[in-house]
Motif scaffolding. Sequence first.
Motif, PDB file in Angstrom:
ATOM      1  N   LEU A   1       0.805   4.289  -2.797  1.00  0.00           N
ATOM      2  CA  LEU A   1       0.576   5.696  -2.449  1.00  0.00           C
ATOM      3  C   LEU A   1       1.706   6.585  -2.982  1.00  0.00           C
ATOM      4  CD1 LEU A   1      -0.749   5.372   1.226  1.00  0.00           C
ATOM      5  CD2 LEU A   1      -2.048   5.995  -0.822  1.00  0.00           C
ATOM      6  N   PHE A   2       2.942   6.148  -2.809  1.00  0.00           N
ATOM      7  CA  PHE A   2       4.067   6.946  -3.281  1.00  0.00           C
ATOM      8  C   PHE A   2       4.137   6.968  -4.804  1.00  0.00           C
ATOM      9  CE2 PHE A   2       5.571   6.890   1.073  1.00  0.00           C
ATOM     10  CZ  PHE A   2       6.250   8.088   1.175  1.00  0.00           C
ATOM     11  N   ALA A   3       3.758   5.870  -5.450  1.00  0.00           N
ATOM     12  CA  ALA A   3       3.766   5.835  -6.911  1.00  0.00           C
ATOM     13  C   ALA A   3       2.714   6.786  -7.476  1.00  0.00           C
ATOM     14  CB  ALA A   3       3.515   4.412  -7.405  1.00  0.00           C
ATOM     15  N   VAL A   4       1.525   6.824  -6.866  1.00  0.00           N
ATOM     16  CA  VAL A   4       0.475   7.734  -7.325  1.00  0.00           C
ATOM     17  C   VAL A   4       0.895   9.188  -7.094  1.00  0.00           C
ATOM     18  CG1 VAL A   4      -1.885   8.518  -6.898  1.00  0.00           C
ATOM     19  CG2 VAL A   4      -1.393   6.079  -7.021  1.00  0.00           C
ATOM     20  N   THR A   5       1.514   9.461  -5.946  1.00  0.00           N
ATOM     21  CA  THR A   5       2.001  10.818  -5.677  1.00  0.00           C
ATOM     22  C   THR A   5       3.044  11.229  -6.704  1.00  0.00           C
ATOM     23  OG1 THR A   5       1.617  10.528  -3.302  1.00  0.00           O
ATOM     24  CG2 THR A   5       3.105  12.302  -3.963  1.00  0.00           C
TER      25      THR A   5
ATOM     26  N   HIS B   1       9.037  -1.086  -2.589  1.00  0.00           N
ATOM     27  CA  HIS B   1       7.907  -1.931  -2.220  1.00  0.00           C
ATOM     28  C   HIS B   1       7.256  -2.632  -3.398  1.00  0.00           C
ATOM     29  CE1 HIS B   1       7.821  -0.248   1.900  1.00  0.00           C
ATOM     30  NE2 HIS B   1       8.141   0.882   1.315  1.00  0.00           N
ATOM     31  N   LEU B   2       7.521  -2.156  -4.620  1.00  0.00           N
ATOM     32  CA  LEU B   2       6.872  -2.721  -5.800  1.00  0.00           C
ATOM     33  C   LEU B   2       7.905  -2.956  -6.902  1.00  0.00           C
ATOM     34  CD1 LEU B   2       3.738  -0.373  -5.999  1.00  0.00           C
ATOM     35  CD2 LEU B   2       3.746  -2.761  -5.274  1.00  0.00           C
ATOM     36  N   PRO B   3       7.648  -3.900  -7.820  1.00  0.00           N
ATOM     37  CA  PRO B   3       8.541  -4.129  -8.955  1.00  0.00           C
ATOM     38  C   PRO B   3       8.569  -2.923  -9.896  1.00  0.00           C
ATOM     39  CG  PRO B   3       7.065  -5.999  -8.624  1.00  0.00           C
ATOM     40  CD  PRO B   3       6.551  -4.887  -7.762  1.00  0.00           C
TER      41      PRO B   3
ATOM     42  N   LEU C   1       0.832  -1.203   0.000  1.00  0.00           N
ATOM     43  CA  LEU C   1       0.000   0.000   0.000  1.00  0.00           C
ATOM     44  C   LEU C   1       0.868   1.254   0.000  1.00  0.00           C
ATOM     45  CD1 LEU C   1      -2.749   1.348   0.122  1.00  0.00           C
ATOM     46  CD2 LEU C   1      -2.686   1.113   2.620  1.00  0.00           C
ATOM     47  N   ILE C   2       1.951   1.211   0.781  1.00  0.00           N
ATOM     48  CA  ILE C   2       2.866   2.357   0.815  1.00  0.00           C
ATOM     49  C   ILE C   2       3.440   2.610  -0.572  1.00  0.00           C
ATOM     50  CG2 ILE C   2       5.071   3.198   1.726  1.00  0.00           C
ATOM     51  CD1 ILE C   2       4.446   1.750   4.319  1.00  0.00           C
ATOM     52  N   GLY C   3       3.839   1.547  -1.248  1.00  0.00           N
ATOM     53  CA  GLY C   3       4.372   1.685  -2.596  1.00  0.00           C
ATOM     54  C   GLY C   3       3.367   2.300  -3.551  1.00  0.00           C
TER      55      GLY C   3
ATOM     56  N   GLY D   1       4.297  -9.412  -7.377  1.00  0.00           N
ATOM     57  CA  GLY D   1       4.653  -8.605  -6.218  1.00  0.00           C
ATOM     58  C   GLY D   1       5.907  -9.035  -5.491  1.00  0.00           C
ATOM     59  N   ASP D   2       6.506 -10.133  -5.880  1.00  0.00           N
ATOM     60  CA  ASP D   2       7.697 -10.599  -5.171  1.00  0.00           C
ATOM     61  C   ASP D   2       8.937  -9.838  -5.611  1.00  0.00           C
ATOM     62  OD1 ASP D   2       6.163 -12.498  -3.926  1.00  0.00           O
ATOM     63  OD2 ASP D   2       6.521 -14.003  -5.492  1.00  0.00           O
ATOM     64  N   GLU D   3       9.801  -9.536  -4.642  1.00  0.00           N
ATOM     65  CA  GLU D   3      11.033  -8.821  -4.945  1.00  0.00           C
ATOM     66  C   GLU D   3      12.163  -9.807  -5.208  1.00  0.00           C
ATOM     67  OE1 GLU D   3      12.227  -5.896  -2.205  1.00  0.00           O
ATOM     68  OE2 GLU D   3      10.264  -4.954  -2.049  1.00  0.00           O
TER      69      GLU D   3
END
Length: 276
Positions: free
Chosen positions: A6-10, A61-63, A2-4, A114-116
């Motif tokens: 939010l920051f991606a949308v910002t 947090h995201l690929p 979720l954090i990823g 979603g896996d890193e």
Amino acid sequence: MLIGLLFAVTAMVLNSVAGLLQADGAGRATRRRPLVVQPRYLIGLVVDGLAWGCTVVALRHLPVFAVQAILGGAIALTAIATRVLYGTVLRVIDRLAIGACLVGLVLVAGSAGGDEPQAVPFTADLILFAALILLAGALLALANTRHSWPLAVIAGLGFGGTSLGVRAVQIRNGVGADVVGLLGQPATYLVIGFWLVGLISYSRALGLGELAAVTAVFTVTEVVLPGLVGIGLLDDPVRQGWGWVLAAGLLLAGAGVVVLARSPAQRRKDDRHWVR
């Protein structure tokens, strides 16, 4: 995750604002007052820096695929903003192409797993370095181009390369805020190099073409090719059974870019025979 998100949308919103400011600054540039001293362009660079910071957090947090595809929403925001603020007119087929890019990017984002990845081989740095050299050479070769779309493509690859570099730094060593550790990694300098290539080519593209069309070509390139590299080079996963969705998204977004690349909105502004 979720954090990823939010920051991606910002970062997406900030990228749109930065593009508007930089495009306005590019339109005001003259020989006496070049681009580098235009206040709105400089403010746009600051906003761009904030967007990049948000992107870095999202990439933790995201690929690469997911983050870059979310950033693709800037296509819609920019198209709407240029229409409202500047009365920019695009052909119907250009608008359909922008829509195709958006739908394609949504499909691309949905196909990302979603896996890193846990490790990045040293050969990844060598491959990225070779790519950086090729991009820099292409940018020099396009010094006298009269079309904005090749520069937009280079810009997309440049900024996409920064995401790959950030992802590589984070995954390989997990140094977090350790400045000494960051400075000791080749990927850190690759991030800087890709960012410079992306910034220079994007600024030049804005001076030649309409913002909405340039943004569409730039964004799709930034998402698709670096995303594929992320899968092959950094082991960014694709959802099981979603390969066909990924392929459909790539085809749709690619078709949109082909249309936009041939659009009159991509030609040098002073070569056009219509008025905005």
